[in-house]
Design an enzyme around this catalytic site. Structure first.
Site, mmCIF file in Angstrom:
data_model
loop_
_atom_site.group_PDB
_atom_site.id
_atom_site.type_symbol
_atom_site.label_atom_id
_atom_site.label_comp_id
_atom_site.label_asym_id
_atom_site.label_seq_id
_atom_site.Cartn_x
_atom_site.Cartn_y
_atom_site.Cartn_z
ATOM 1 N N GLU A 230 0.899 -1.032 -0.357
ATOM 2 C CA GLU A 230 0.036 0.147 0.059
ATOM 3 C C GLU A 230 0.857 1.153 0.232
ATOM 4 O OE1 GLU A 230 -3.299 -0.322 -0.237
ATOM 5 O OE2 GLU A 230 -3.972 -1.780 0.215
ATOM 6 N N CYS A 264 -2.468 8.742 2.557
ATOM 7 C CA CYS A 264 -2.123 8.389 1.957
ATOM 8 C C CYS A 264 -3.169 8.579 0.354
ATOM 9 C CB CYS A 264 -2.529 6.980 1.212
ATOM 10 S SG CYS A 264 -3.142 6.183 2.049
HETATM 11 P P1 NAP Z 1 8.309 5.432 4.598
HETATM 12 O O1 NAP Z 1 9.339 5.912 5.012
HETATM 13 O O2 NAP Z 1 8.148 4.283 3.375
HETATM 14 O O3 NAP Z 1 8.168 4.417 5.718
HETATM 15 C C1 NAP Z 1 7.472 3.196 6.374
HETATM 16 C C2 NAP Z 1 7.846 2.478 7.239
HETATM 17 O O4 NAP Z 1 9.667 1.394 6.626
HETATM 18 C C3 NAP Z 1 8.306 2.751 8.337
HETATM 19 O O5 NAP Z 1 7.972 2.249 9.457
HETATM 20 C C4 NAP Z 1 9.859 2.103 8.022
HETATM 21 O O6 NAP Z 1 10.709 2.672 9.150
HETATM 22 C C5 NAP Z 1 10.249 1.713 7.085
HETATM 23 N N1 NAP Z 1 11.351 1.622 6.598
HETATM 24 C C6 NAP Z 1 12.186 2.880 5.857
HETATM 25 N N2 NAP Z 1 13.146 2.389 4.763
HETATM 26 C C7 NAP Z 1 13.320 0.985 4.964
HETATM 27 C C8 NAP Z 1 13.933 0.180 4.535
HETATM 28 N N3 NAP Z 1 15.389 0.831 3.366
HETATM 29 N N4 NAP Z 1 13.375 -1.521 4.225
HETATM 30 C C9 NAP Z 1 12.368 -1.199 5.029
HETATM 31 N N5 NAP Z 1 11.801 -0.186 5.375
HETATM 32 C C10 NAP Z 1 11.788 0.523 5.321
HETATM 33 O O7 NAP Z 1 7.045 5.771 4.422
HETATM 34 P P2 NAP Z 1 5.989 7.097 5.410
HETATM 35 O O8 NAP Z 1 6.695 8.012 5.476
HETATM 36 O O9 NAP Z 1 6.073 6.654 7.048
HETATM 37 O O10 NAP Z 1 4.505 7.310 4.875
HETATM 38 C C11 NAP Z 1 4.517 7.481 4.478
HETATM 39 C C12 NAP Z 1 4.385 7.345 2.662
HETATM 40 O O11 NAP Z 1 3.362 6.647 2.756
HETATM 41 C C13 NAP Z 1 3.336 8.577 1.727
HETATM 42 O O12 NAP Z 1 3.765 8.080 0.014
HETATM 43 C C14 NAP Z 1 1.814 7.834 2.310
HETATM 44 O O13 NAP Z 1 0.795 7.624 0.897
HETATM 45 C C15 NAP Z 1 2.318 5.722 2.532
HETATM 46 N N6 NAP Z 1 1.040 6.029 2.413
HETATM 47 C C16 NAP Z 1 0.041 4.548 1.730
HETATM 48 C C17 NAP Z 1 -0.264 4.554 2.611
HETATM 49 C C18 NAP Z 1 -1.712 2.952 1.747
HETATM 50 O O14 NAP Z 1 -2.649 2.432 2.337
HETATM 51 N N7 NAP Z 1 -1.635 3.358 0.079
HETATM 52 C C19 NAP Z 1 -0.830 4.600 3.621
HETATM 53 C C20 NAP Z 1 -0.483 5.794 4.572
HETATM 54 C C21 NAP Z 1 0.450 5.825 3.950
HETATM 55 P P3 NAP Z 1 11.001 3.531 10.106
HETATM 56 O O15 NAP Z 1 10.301 4.849 10.277
HETATM 57 O O16 NAP Z 1 11.930 3.057 11.767
HETATM 58 O O17 NAP Z 1 12.465 4.445 8.963
#
Ligand code: NAP
Length: 457
Positions: A230, A264
């Site tokens: 997602e 999102c």
């Molecule tokens: P993110 O930076 O991708 O982080 C999401 C998760 O991934 C966190 O637990 C993060 O941990 C972890 N992570 C970071 N780097 C990683 C790596 N190299 N390998 C594996 N895991 C890793 O996203 P975010 O900034 O938290 O969230 C915002 C994004 O999520 C936006 O683009 C939004 O649109 C999207 N989103 C999508 C949905 C949907 O249902 N489609 C819903 C909500 C949000 P750490 O925090 O420890 O870095």
């Protein structure tokens, strides 16, 4: 690698808590406990699992004040919105409690066999890697169907909401019959790939950015583990010339600013045909002016800070670059002089291709108004994005708008005259760079089961 990290209150910029990363030995123990627990959990009948789901929903409601405060402290959403998030989580557990038996019932298929059918068997331990923007909803909307299907979850949550993650884990650990159904590891993103590789992990569910989604997909693909992604979105909201403008403005402003614009499926790109461009723009500016930010812990707050200063600074850079490329700033756009991750409601008009506000996801309280020449041009622009999560069309000709939503918009969730939102009764997910697989509804429960064919001759 550092062995500890701090969480920061985005409303004040002050440190909240210091956490130690989970040690290798403890991670190994958590995985072993999860695998053992899954064996007993999968043996419980679906009606028994449903009773447990209902209890979890009740527990969430019982603890909602404490849980809500933690989310507001850690990621800055207004307290009322934190409470509403938890209530939706509880409803989702009830929804799966009500429907699990129906969704998981064997489906007879007539063939040449004396008996043939589809049966839904658990997959095992599911690793969830989750974002901070809805710290409970993202986890629980995945957990309810995962548990209903006879699986258990190990959660690696976003680091900035570690307190929320631990509070969720504690809910489960404090109840003997819920122990090990949900366990939490505190790890940096860089430690996720070895977890995906672990033999105890059968599948992965990820919600977060498209960039990290690619890494998860690559690791899950390498180890051939089922996964659901997602990812990000840049939802188009198309305003046609027969739209009820007052209603469209109300819905669009609410959708863009709810959760500080960090959803999102927020309304992100407003694509407007010439006849109604001025009226819509004036209305949106007026609606945004009424939404000032305030202390998210106050009961009256409707807009808090963003979740982190690094994310706020990235958003500000996208705004600045768009203005430099010719976008018109109608409101906001300046960094407030106060500690914390504050950003004002901001509106950019005359947004064009090549600008970050046109091409990229704006994950905060910034609206991008994109002028279209006519209806066909508006729909072309709506699909002119790498994303495909949600989209909405506003028109009083609902039959026409429905046809466009159904057949033309390239997104997983297409709404008419309303803001895109998730609902446990309906599938939720994206196409294109917004990911694949679906959460919620009957489809969501079937993502993490072995859809087994049984053939008896
Ligand atoms: P993110 O930076 O991708 O982080 C999401 C998760 O991934 C966190 O637990 C993060 O941990 C972890 N992570 C970071 N780097 C990683 C790596 N190299 N390998 C594996 N895991 C890793 O996203 P975010 O900034 O938290 O969230 C915002 C994004 O999520 C936006 O683009 C939004 O649109 C999207 N989103 C999508 C949905 C949907 O249902 N489609 C819903 C909500 C949000 P750490 O925090 O420890 O870095």
């Amino acid at each position: 690698m550092s062995t500890s990290y701090q969480t920061i209150n985005p409303a004040t910029g002050q440190a909240l808590e210091t956490y130690s990363y989970t040690s290798e030995e403890t991670v190994a123990q958590i995985l072993a406990d999860a695998a053992t627990r899954q064996k007993t959990w999968r043996a419980t009948s679906v009606p028994e699992r449903s009773k447990t789901l209902r209890r979890i929903g009740a527990l969430i409601l019982q603890h909602k004040a404490d849980l809500a405060r933690q989310a507001t402290l850690e990621m800055g959403k207004p307290l009322k919105q934190s409470v509403a998030e938890l209530e939706k989580c509880a409803r989702t557990f009830d929804y799966y409690a009500d429907h699990a038996a129906e969704f998981l019932a064997d489906k007879l298929v007539a063939t040449e066999a004396s008996k043939s059918y589809v049966s839904y068997q658990p997959l095992g331990v599911v690793l969830a890697v989750m974002p901070w923007n809805f710290p409970y909803w993202q986890v629980f909307r995945a957990l309810a169907p995962i548990l209903a299907g006879g699986n258990v979850m190990v959660l690696k949550h976003a680091s900035n909401v570690s307190g929320c993650a631990l509070k969720m884990a504690t809910l489960f650990q404090n109840e003997p019959d819920l122990q090990h159904l949900l366990q939490v590891v505190l790890l940096p993103g860089s430690a996720v790939e070895p977890l995906i590789a672990a033999p105890e992990i059968a599948a992965v569910t990820f919600t977060g950015s498209t960039a990290v989604g690619r890494k998860i997909a690559s690791a899950a693909g390498q180890h051939l583990k089922k996964h659901v992604l997602e990812l990000g979105g840049s939802d188009p909201y198309v305003i046609l010339n027969d739209a009820d403008i007052a209603q469209a403005v109300k819905v669009c402003a609410e959708s863009r600013l709810n959760n500080g614009g960090q959803s999102c499926v927020s309304a992100k790109r407003f694509i407007v045909v010439p006849d109604v461009l001025q009226a819509f723009t004036d209305g949106l500016v007026a609606a945004f002016r009424n939404r000032t930010f305030s202390d998210p812990l106050s009961e009256a707050s409707i807009l808090g800070p963003m979740a982190r200063t690094d994310l706020r600074d990235e958003l500000h850079e996208q705004v600045q670059k768009s203005i430099a490329a010719g976008a018109r700033l109608l409101l906001g756009g300046t960094l407030p002089e106060q500690d914390g991750a504050w950003y004002p409601p901001t509106i950019l008009a005359n947004v064009r291709p090549g600008m970050p506000a046109y091409e990229e996801e704006l994950f905060g309280p910034v609206a991008a108004i994109i002028p279209a020449q006519n209806e066909a041009d508006a729909l072309r622009i709506a699909n002119d994005t790498v994303y495909g999560l949600g989209g909405a069309i506003f028109s009083t000709d609902t039959a026409r708008a429905e046809q466009l939503a159904r057949e033309v918009l390239q997104s997983g969730n297409c709404f008419v005259n309303d803001a895109v939102h998730s609902d446990p009764r309906l599938p939720f997910g994206g196409v294109k760079d917004s990911g694949y697989g679906r959460e919620l509804s009957e489809t969501g429960i079937h993502e993490f089961v072995n859809i087994k064919t049984v053939y008896v001759q």
